[in-house]
Design an enzyme around this catalytic site. Structure first.
Site, PDB file in Angstrom:
ATOM      1  N   HIS A  57       0.853  -1.199   0.000  1.00  0.00           N
ATOM      2  CA  HIS A  57       0.000   0.000   0.000  1.00  0.00           C
ATOM      3  C   HIS A  57       0.880   1.238   0.000  1.00  0.00           C
ATOM      4  CE1 HIS A  57       0.830  -0.549   4.287  1.00  0.00           C
ATOM      5  NE2 HIS A  57       0.330   0.644   4.562  1.00  0.00           N
ATOM      6  N   HIS A  59       1.446   3.892   1.878  1.00  0.00           N
ATOM      7  CA  HIS A  59       2.046   4.634   2.997  1.00  0.00           C
ATOM      8  C   HIS A  59       3.569   4.682   2.885  1.00  0.00           C
ATOM      9  CE1 HIS A  59      -1.714   4.116   5.755  1.00  0.00           C
ATOM     10  NE2 HIS A  59      -1.804   5.154   4.956  1.00  0.00           N
ATOM     11  N   ASP A  61       5.933   4.587   5.013  1.00  0.00           N
ATOM     12  CA  ASP A  61       6.784   3.634   5.754  1.00  0.00           C
ATOM     13  C   ASP A  61       6.859   2.279   5.038  1.00  0.00           C
ATOM     14  OD1 ASP A  61       3.998   3.440   6.650  1.00  0.00           O
ATOM     15  OD2 ASP A  61       4.694   1.985   8.130  1.00  0.00           O
ATOM     16  N   HIS A  62       6.157   2.133   3.908  1.00  0.00           N
ATOM     17  CA  HIS A  62       6.248   0.906   3.101  1.00  0.00           C
ATOM     18  C   HIS A  62       6.870   1.145   1.722  1.00  0.00           C
ATOM     19  CE1 HIS A  62       3.722  -1.414   5.953  1.00  0.00           C
ATOM     20  NE2 HIS A  62       3.430  -0.172   6.309  1.00  0.00           N
ATOM     21  N   HIS A 115      -7.368  -0.486   5.654  1.00  0.00           N
ATOM     22  CA  HIS A 115      -6.281   0.356   6.181  1.00  0.00           C
ATOM     23  C   HIS A 115      -6.045   1.502   5.188  1.00  0.00           C
ATOM     24  CE1 HIS A 115      -2.500   1.338   8.178  1.00  0.00           C
ATOM     25  NE2 HIS A 115      -1.872   1.238   7.017  1.00  0.00           N
ATOM     26  N   ASP A 134      -0.316  -4.028   6.259  1.00  0.00           N
ATOM     27  CA  ASP A 134      -0.923  -3.415   7.444  1.00  0.00           C
ATOM     28  C   ASP A 134      -2.403  -3.787   7.557  1.00  0.00           C
ATOM     29  OD1 ASP A 134       1.531  -2.323   7.927  1.00  0.00           O
ATOM     30  OD2 ASP A 134       0.924  -0.232   7.674  1.00  0.00           O
ATOM     31  N   HIS A 172       4.420  -4.796  10.319  1.00  0.00           N
ATOM     32  CA  HIS A 172       4.972  -4.214  11.555  1.00  0.00           C
ATOM     33  C   HIS A 172       5.124  -5.240  12.669  1.00  0.00           C
ATOM     34  CE1 HIS A 172       4.548   0.133  10.506  1.00  0.00           C
ATOM     35  NE2 HIS A 172       3.590  -0.327   9.708  1.00  0.00           N
TER      36      HIS A 172
HETATM   37 FE    FE Z   1       2.727   0.761   8.039  1.00  0.00          FE
HETATM   38 ZN    ZN Z   2       0.254   1.608   6.537  1.00  0.00          ZN
END
Ligand code: FE
Ligand code: ZN
Length: 256
Positions: A57, A59, A61-62, A115, A134, A172
């Protein structure tokens, strides 16, 4: 067909990137790329060359490592077609109709919105591995930033139909905190108590609690246990539908 080699790499504060490597062809896949430098050095330690990034996805942080890794390795980036404009460096937008493989290992896309609205999970049926990003965490699930409870519950429910032996990799390392919440919902669940002992030991030793398996999650993760009499009794929702039980759990978890 030889088994894929796997390497799980902690990135940023609590993210994971997983590398899959096919020895026959040299293909190496990263599932999500939170941090280019960390992924590069993990690849170098194995002498692997990155050929693909599979994004779950949009985001940051990915995806933060996408462009640098693509610039360095010329790797191909796959990601959800529904988020095509938000995935840096995306080459191929994928969805449930995509026919994909890595070195002959089938890769199936499972659309798991909630999410984010385009969130996808990747399932390798021959290898019995799934990457749930996530959406599904061990003992928990992602927050609903873009979707509603009904949508998120439908996504988790889809994942729950994978074979129990499927190894589940998540975006995570949230297991310990998730488990504390799970215990507050099901203090009598023996499988959960056992898993939490394991998790505490692993974390104390600085080890990941992942992968988990779908079978373990179905026995311990409250968000996959909306049909459980004990969970429903705890919430006073005996007659509610599954998604309503899920919504209540998510609300309680958000407060905690
Ligand atoms: Fe994440
Ligand atoms: Zn995420």
């Amino acid at each position: 067909m030889q088994a894929l080699q796997r390497l799980q790499i902690p990135c940023l504060t609590d993210n994971y990137c997983v590398l899959l490597h096919a020895p026959e062809t040299g293909e190496t896949v990263a599932i999500d790329a939170p941090d280019a430098a960390v992924v590069k050095s993990a690849l170098a330690s194995r002498g692997w060359r990155l050929t693909h990034i599979l994004t779950t996805h949009h985001h940051n942080d990915h995806t933060a490592g996408n462009l640098e890794l693509k610039g360095f390795f010329g790797c191909q980036i796959w990601g959800p077609s529904a988020e095509a404009d938000r995935i840096p460096g995306l080459d191929i937008g994928v969805d449930e109709s995509s026919q994909l493989n890595i070195a002959g290992h089938a890769v199936r896309v499972i659309e798991t919105p909630g999410h984010t609205l385009g969130h996808i999970s990747y399932w390798l049926p021959d290898d019995q591995i799934a990457f749930t990003g996530d959406t599904l965490f061990s003992l928990g699930c992602g927050r609903m930033f873009e979707g509603d409870a009904k949508t998120m519950w439908a996504s988790l429910s889809k994942l729950s139909f994978l074979p129990d032996a499927t190894a589940i990799y998540c975006g995570h390392e949230y297991t310990l905190a998730n488990g504390r919440f799970a215990l507050s919902i099901e203090p009598e669940n023996a499988a959960l108590a056992k898993r939490m002992d394991e998790v505490a030991t692993l974390r104390a030793a600085g080890q990941p609690t992942l992968p988990t398996t779908l079978g373990v999650e179905k026995a311990t993760n409250p968000f996959l246990r909306t049909g459980s009499t004990a969970v429903r009794a705890r919430l006073g929702l005996e007659g509610a539908s599954d998604w309503q039980v899920f919504a209540r759990l998510r609300e309680l978890k958000n407060k905690g």
